[in-house]
Motif scaffolding. Structure first.
Motif, PDB file in Angstrom:
ATOM      1  N   ILE A  78      -2.841   3.371  14.824  1.00  0.00           N
ATOM      2  CA  ILE A  78      -4.004   2.469  14.769  1.00  0.00           C
ATOM      3  C   ILE A  78      -5.256   3.200  15.250  1.00  0.00           C
TER       4      ILE A  78
ATOM      5  N   SER B  52      -5.724   0.774  10.127  1.00  0.00           N
ATOM      6  CA  SER B  52      -4.487   1.531   9.982  1.00  0.00           C
ATOM      7  C   SER B  52      -4.828   2.999   9.743  1.00  0.00           C
TER       8      SER B  52
ATOM      9  N   PHE C  77       2.830  -5.321  11.420  1.00  0.00           N
ATOM     10  CA  PHE C  77       1.725  -4.537  10.888  1.00  0.00           C
ATOM     11  C   PHE C  77       1.332  -5.065   9.512  1.00  0.00           C
TER      12      PHE C  77
END
Ligand SMILES: Nc1ncnc2c1ncn2[C@@H]1O[C@H](COP(=O)(O)OP(=O)(O)OP(=O)(O)O)[C@@H](O)[C@H]1O
Length: 583
Positions: free
Chosen positions: A266, A289, A339
């Motif tokens: 991240i 991301s 995620f």
């Protein structure tokens, strides 16, 4: 610039096999692009939006086929377009095979030609295409499919065959004319007479080829050098190569060693004064991301962490890891449940919690840190993360790093044995292994360089006989913890190392049960074992070593499993070790 001119130039590039010639064509294209240089620099790479912008057109191929069909005339349907695609194999060729231009019926020849318009006297410009595609991307909610098809139809309806070829490719992200990021970088440098490395730096920092091309042209070198990171605009992540401890220590005086956290990468952007969230609202924190996609909404824990901990604008690089109720890391698969999740985030959070660990700091308090050495960036990271620590202990002596939430533990080491024990501790704590980094290295966005190395996964395993063991300590005192490994040497067995890593408590318990009946002698914590059980063991390399009776030692041995299908007579021999050592 007219879109017809762009399409014509794209056609020339498409037909050019030589890389240097392609750069020359892109250089000329940029030099001629005038007010639309930003759009042209993106379109030529097949990009509609800047690389940092996670906006997508969100338009499926069928919407594009439908729009082409409508523009091609009454007798053509989306299915016809799809059929032709199946025959021809490429959407550009398909689009170029129709006559557009608002023709009704059979599509009469309009005289538009390659560089002309679709016959209604209203030339499509590059800017118009960009604006229409931006409008298309913004359409959402009910009726958005029809709206998108309408907008695309409006474009195709004004396009000549060659314009349609590149329009269709652009819309479906299939430009493929051989222009990559490096081509555009070199073309900007050549077009505006600025050094490639300075263009490269500006591109790394901004991730915006359009903006960099415009700045290179209008402001030259001074402008390029003034391009800064912006909080809220993601940067490409620095990547690692696989490597061994031995190789790393050969090149660096010492290695910065960290756990390799087993989660998802991240990049956190935080500004207490607020930043635009991309939709016109103001937020303090955004999370991206590794591919610069926005994942903020999927990771509320990370946002809460940032809002509670950070007191100055910052861009931090790290990993988000799934954790169990005790805070211990869970395997990678668990983080995937969180995620990029778009729906039911609160519910998913109840099932799997996550926490961030940061290992780098790209920007803090208004200052870009990419050009600073790793150790300086890590020091800055420490101070950013300990800002809310009211006792003011910002751990400058390094001792309290483990207590600073969200901070990776970075240790400098020049001794392979010390690194081996850091590796063991990392595995023990449930991490994936270790990362080795050059302490002096700067941060190179998007590069998979030699400055960061993930310790090479074991390429080979060997089967060893367990000939001894040691009882564990503390809570593990009732388990065997360290196992002596041997290989066959004729009829005898010779030692080659000890393995203690890669073994969970449950496995230790099972191994103790398996080995206890074979104990032949006990001296304090150490025991001798009848040679009965075979372990499969991974390793980083085989070294010559006087420490063990075989004359070899396994570097970084790691337990892989019990070979219950094998007897000691089937274990590996010293000859195999010799062969593996010689590689
Ligand atoms: N301490 C750390 N420093 C840097 N990267 C780390 C660290 N801990 C975990 N990572 C993760 O490891 C990755 C580095 O390995 P690499 O650049 O090869 O990425 P990858 O191709 O995704 O590999 P992998 O599948 O092994 O994670 C980073 O992208 C990051 O997600």
């Amino acid at each position: 610039m007219e879109f017809a001119t762009f399409a014509d130039r794209a056609g020339t590039i498409d037909a050019e096999p030589a890389d240097l010639e392609i750069v020359a064509h892109v250089r000329d294209l940029l030099a001629d692009a005038e007010g639309e240089i930003d759009v042209v620099a993106r379109f030529v790479q097949g990009r509609v939006f800047p690389a940092w912008d996670s906006t997508t057109l969100d338009v499926g191929p069928s919407a594009c086929y439908e729009a082409i069909a409508r523009a091609a005339g009454r007798n053509v349907s989306g299915d016809d377009v799809e059929e032709r695609l199946a025959e021809v194999g490429e959407i550009g060729d398909v689009a170029a095979s129709y006559e557009f231009g608002g023709q009704q019926g059979l599509g009469a020849f309009t005289g538009g030609g390659d560089a002309g318009s679709g016959g209604n006297g209203n030339d499509l410009t590059v800017r118009e295409v960009a604006d229409t595609l931006a409008e298309l991307a913004a359409a959402d909610g009910s009726g958005s499919h029809d709206r998108k098809v309408d907008l695309l139809f409006g474009l195709f309806n004004r396009a000549s065959s060659e314009e349609a070829r590149y329009l269709a490719r652009l819309v479906l992200s299939e430009m493929r004319i051989g222009v990559g990021e490096g081509t555009v970088r070199d073309a900007i440098a050549a077009a505006f007479d600025v050094p490639e490395d300075r263009v490269e730096r500006a591109l790394q920092v901004s991730n915006d080829y359009g903006q960099v091309a415009r700045i290179a042209r209008d402001e030259g070198l001074a402008g390029l050098d003034a391009v800064d990171l912006a909080v809220g605009r993601p940067v490409q992540a620095m990547l690692a190569q696989a490597g061994t401890v031995t190789d790393a220590l050969e090149v660096w005086d010492e290695a910065a060693v960290e756990s390799k956290y087993d989660g998802a990468r991240i990049q956190l952007h935080h500004d207490p004064a607020g930043m635009d969230d991309g939709d016109g609202s103001t937020v303090e924190t955004r999370v991206f991301s590794r591919n610069m996609e926005e994942v903020t909404d999927a990771l509320p824990e990370v946002v809460e962490f940032a809002d509670e901990t950070l007191e100055e604008p910052a861009i931090l690089d790290g990993e988000v890891v799934a954790i169990d109720d005790d805070g211990s890391p869970l395997p990678f698969q668990a983080v995937l449940k969180r995620f990029r999740r778009k729906h039911d985030v609160a519910k998913a959070r109840e099932d799997v919690s996550v926490r961030p660990v940061f290992f780098d700091c790209l920007h803090a308090g208004g200052e870009d840190l990419l050009a600073e050495p790793l150790t300086t960036r890590h020091d800055r990271l420490r101070s950013v993360l300990s800002a809310a620590d009211s006792d003011g202990d910002d751990a400058t002596d390094g001792t309290a790093d483990a207590d600073i939430e969200g901070l990776s533990l970075l240790r400098l080491a020049d001794d392979p044995d010390e690194i081996e024990s850091i590796d063991a501790a990392a595995l023990e704590a449930g991490h994936e292994g270790i990362m080795l980094k050059d302490p002096e290295s700067t941060y190179s966005p998007g590069r998979r360089g030699k400055h960061w190395r993930k310790r090479k996964p074991d390429v080979e395993t060997i089967d060893c006989v367990v000939t001894g063991a040691e009882w564990g300590e503390g809570r593990r005192a009732t388990f065997l913890g360290t196992f002596e490994l041997s290989v066959r040497a004729g009829d005898a067995l010779e030692t080659v190392g000890k393995v203690a890593t890669g073994i969970t408590d449950e496995k230790l318990e099972a191994l103790t049960e398996l080995l206890e009946p074979h104990i032949t002698a006990e001296d304090g914590q150490e025991i001798d074992l009848e040679p009965e059980v075979v372990f499969e063991v991974g390793y980083e390399e085989i070294q010559s070593s006087p420490t063990y009776s075989s004359g070899y030692a396994l570097r970084f041995p790691r337990f892989q499993g019990v070979r219950s299908d094998k007897d000691p007579a089937d274990a590996d021999s010293i000859e195999r070790l010799e062969r593996l050592h010689g590689r």
